[in-house]
Design an enzyme around this catalytic site. Structure first.
Site, PDB file in Angstrom:
ATOM      1  CB  VAL A 162      -3.245  -8.198  -0.365  1.00 42.90           C
ATOM      2  CG1 VAL A 162      -2.691  -9.601  -0.206  1.00 42.90           C
ATOM      3  CG2 VAL A 162      -2.594  -7.528  -1.579  1.00 42.90           C
ATOM      4  CG  LEU A 164       9.285 -11.395 -10.039  1.00 44.75           C
ATOM      5  CD1 LEU A 164      10.126 -10.211  -9.568  1.00 44.75           C
ATOM      6  CD2 LEU A 164       8.605 -11.062 -11.352  1.00 44.75           C
ATOM      7  CB  THR A 198      24.694  -2.341  -9.858  1.00 40.66           C
ATOM      8  OG1 THR A 198      24.454  -3.690 -10.238  1.00 40.66           O
ATOM      9  CG2 THR A 198      24.453  -2.168  -8.371  1.00 40.66           C
ATOM     10  CB  CYS A 209      -0.885   0.033   1.248  1.00 37.37           C
ATOM     11  SG  CYS A 209      -1.981  -1.386   1.391  1.00 37.37           S
ATOM     12  NE  ARG A 236      25.486  -0.957 -15.481  1.00 37.27           N
ATOM     13  CZ  ARG A 236      26.775  -1.207 -15.265  1.00 37.27           C
ATOM     14  NH1 ARG A 236      27.125  -2.296 -14.594  1.00 37.27           N
ATOM     15  NH2 ARG A 236      27.693  -0.391 -15.716  1.00 37.27           N
ATOM     16  CB  ILE A 294      12.015 -10.107 -18.093  1.00 38.89           C
ATOM     17  CG1 ILE A 294      12.129  -9.047 -19.196  1.00 38.89           C
ATOM     18  CG2 ILE A 294      12.950  -9.789 -16.928  1.00 38.89           C
ATOM     19  CD1 ILE A 294      11.506  -7.713 -18.877  1.00 38.89           C
ATOM     20  CG  ASN A 321       3.487  -0.711   2.600  1.00 38.59           C
ATOM     21  OD1 ASN A 321       4.508  -0.296   2.100  1.00 38.59           O
ATOM     22  ND2 ASN A 321       2.864  -1.759   2.121  1.00 38.59           N
ATOM     23  N   GLY A 322       2.377  -3.373   4.822  1.00 44.04           N
ATOM     24  CA  GLY A 322       3.156  -4.580   5.105  1.00 44.04           C
ATOM     25  C   GLY A 322       2.294  -5.792   5.356  1.00 44.04           C
ATOM     26  CD  GLU A 323       2.917  -8.107   3.005  1.00 42.30           C
ATOM     27  OE1 GLU A 323       4.114  -8.440   3.030  1.00 42.30           O
ATOM     28  OE2 GLU A 323       2.515  -7.123   2.380  1.00 42.30           O
ATOM     29  CB  SER A 380      11.054 -11.607  -5.698  1.00 41.27           C
ATOM     30  OG  SER A 380      12.199 -11.285  -6.424  1.00 41.27           O
ATOM     31  N   GLY A 381      13.337 -13.639  -5.151  1.00 43.61           N
ATOM     32  CA  GLY A 381      14.498 -14.211  -4.448  1.00 43.61           C
ATOM     33  C   GLY A 381      15.436 -13.203  -3.810  1.00 43.61           C
ATOM     34  CG  LEU A 419      -2.586  -4.278  -3.982  1.00 40.74           C
ATOM     35  CD1 LEU A 419      -3.114  -3.997  -5.378  1.00 40.74           C
ATOM     36  CD2 LEU A 419      -1.182  -4.843  -4.074  1.00 40.74           C
TER      37      LEU A 419
END
Length: 559
Positions: free
Chosen positions: A52, A254, A335, A2, A338, A286, A75-77, A361-362, A50
């Site tokens: 959830v 991802l 970085t 959020c 990029r 991607i 904002n969080g869980e 994600s990792g 958002l």
């Protein structure tokens, strides 16, 4: 995920100030609320939602009948909210996990509240009865938080800096905006005028602190023999993924085809089956045509049986996205930018083409498990362990920042199991010697731990480290080389020569760096101190942050 925003002691008209709150609307595309605080005409909250969890009663600021004097924007869980309810007998009024913050605070004050939360969070808690304002942020800064506090007590708080930089205030044309430190809470007195005064800033949690009281995993076997350690790593990682399945919206993942995202995807799919989630897991990769990441991710998806999506982009699309990416990130780190371009574009695809909203994600694994290639050059296991902790401490400036902003820019919520409190504290408690790269392979212990699990194909489990910003391009030409070739034509030699005069703090040393800095200064003039230093490898004479410039990388990828 959020967007939270609040002002205390505003001299300007709140209806004008609230235009700044709209700068973070992307973080909560489902609903917006702007609410003045009763009794304080110059204090207000703004919230972008958002949805959830708890679609019906999940709007904020959260207030419950039991504590009418408490206001919460967060904002969080909070993953252990049900265990805390059971432990203390809390009676919740909503299904929102963050409601536990109100109950904990009422029971034992802010110190106990912050230290008992197992999860990711940034929050603003207002206690009008005791005239206190509290700010807090999770250990690794997975959820972002910025603040501005003027000498005369005007306070602004927001999920992203862009919601604060244009605020108006009588005594200061440009109030100083700064990131709120992860793992800390701040106590502020609220004066009758609505202005505040900071009382204390407290570090409430360190990486090694363990949450035992409310964890679903019982006490693990102790000792550092290899089989015990490997078993504990597997148990704790699976637990980290399991607790993050808390969602009423579709879960996706991802998948770059590297070790970290592949492990997350494989364990996630296994856990989803165990609790009978009845839709297929969507995985997202991607890259440019035939990039190493796309090919590896395809193998993983086939092995685990996910519904796999490939997003193929060309150099022109990537370069066109740079300005949007820098604006979203609020950084000029080389970085980070990029690596963010690919993540930004894949997030855009997820938002437009699918109904996945909660994205695993990792992130965090490289810092925790010594995954960067330069760790091969660490002078000793002890120095490697120190570097690992330094990287974790700075995650909120680099990889965690990238992961949050690129997904949040498209209204997605990110979940990062590698940064689970229980998992990280255990991994950091292991002897330094166990955690270093071995046999020329980084993250050796993590790979070994899943060797016999059949979760991943062997060539993926033992795939050498590939920086995300390089893996999305072809083997022949790295993404950073493509960027540099394009940007070289955009920045004049003379500009670069005078870069240190124009930008004395963190002066750009390459045309690519100068180009990013120009865009950053256009959107966030005078805010270069948000980035204390550029991300660069240690122990090697590196002039570029890309892993592909390191000698070890070349030897690792030779056929």
């Amino acid at each position: 995920m959020c967007g939270i925003w609040a002002l205390f002691g505003s001299d300007e008209c709140l209806s004008v100030q609230c235009l700044s709150a709209m700068k973070i609307a992307h973080r909560g595309p489902d609903a917006f609320r702007f609410e003045n605080v009763n009794g304080f005409t110059n204090c207000c909250f703004g919230f972008h939602r958002l949805a959830v969890v708890d679609q019906l009663y999940g709007m904020q600021p959260i207030r419950v009948k039991k504590f009418p004097y408490l206001w919460l924007c967060y904002n969080g869980e909070i993953y252990n909210f049900k265990q805390l309810q059971k432990q203390f007998g809390f009676e919740y009024q909503t299904l929102v996990d963050g409601e536990v913050i109100l109950h904990l605070y009422n029971r034992g004050g802010i110190e106990q509240t912050a230290s008992m939360l197992d999860g990711v969070f940034a929050f603003i808690l207002l206690d009008t009865a005791n005239r206190k304002v509290f700010l807090a942020r999770d250990t690794y800064g997975v959820r972002p938080l910025f603040k501005v506090l003027t000498d005369d007590g005007f306070l602004g708080v927001c999920s992203e800096a862009k919601g604060l930089i244009n605020l108006k205030h009588s005594t200061s044309l440009c109030p100083k905006v700064e990131p709120f430190l992860p793992g800390h809470y701040e106590v502020l007195d609220l004066k009758p005028s609505g202005k505040v005064a900071s009382v204390e800033l407290v570090k409430f949690h360190s990486f090694r602190d363990v949450f035992f009281s409310c964890d679903t995993v019982e006490t693990l076997p102790s000792g550092f023999d290899l089989e015990t350690v490997k078993s504990n790593i597997r148990i704790l990682f699976e637990n980290a993924v399991r607790k993050r399945l808390m969602a009423h919206r579709r879960i996706g993942c991802l998948l770059s085809g590297g070790l970290d995202s592949s492990l997350v995807a494989a364990v996630l799919l296994k856990q989803m089956k165990e609790i009978n989630i009845n839709y297929p897991l969507q995985t997202f990769a991607i890259g440019m045509e035939n990039s190493p990441d796309l090919l590896a991710a395809r193998k993983v998806a086939a092995h685990i049986g996910s519904e796999h999506h490939e997003v193929i982009f060309n150099s022109e699309e990537g370069i066109q996205a740079i300005e949007e990416v820098v604006f979203s990130l609020e950084t000029y780190d080389i970085t980070t930018i990029r690596a963010s371009i690919g993540m930004y574009l894949v997030s855009k695809y997820i938002r437009k083409k699918t109904d996945s909203v909660v994205i695993f994600s990792g992130e965090g694994s490289d810092e925790l498990t010594q995954g960067y290639i330069y760790f091969h050059k660490a002078p000793s296991p002890e120095e490697a362990a120190e570097e690992s902790e330094r990287l974790l401490k700075e995650l909120y400036l680099f990889d965690v920042l990238r992961a949050d902003r690129t997904t949040a820019a498209h209204g997605l919520e990110l979940r990062v199991p590698f940064l689970d409190h229980r998992f990280t504290s255990y991994y950091l408690s292991l002897p330094a010697e166990l955690r270093i790269p071995k046999n020329g392979i980084e993250k050796y212990l993590l790979r070994q731990s899943f060797e016999d699990s059949n979760l991943l194909p062997k060539e993926i489990l033992w795939r050498p480290k590939e920086a995300f910003s390089d893996g999305i391009a072809s083997v022949k030409k790295s993404w950073f080389s493509i960027l540099q070739d394009c940007i070289d034509q955009q920045v004049d030699d003379l500009l670069l020569e005078k870069a240190a005069e124009k930008y004395p703090f963190n002066p750009p040393k390459t045309k690519e760096s100068y180009y990013y800095r120009q865009i950053f200064e256009k959107h966030y003039p005078g805010q270069s101190n948000w980035l204390p230093h550029y991300w660069m490898p240690r122990w090697v004479k590196a002039t570029d942050p890309s892993a592909r410039t390191l000698k070890h990388y070349k030897s690792a990828t030779q056929e």
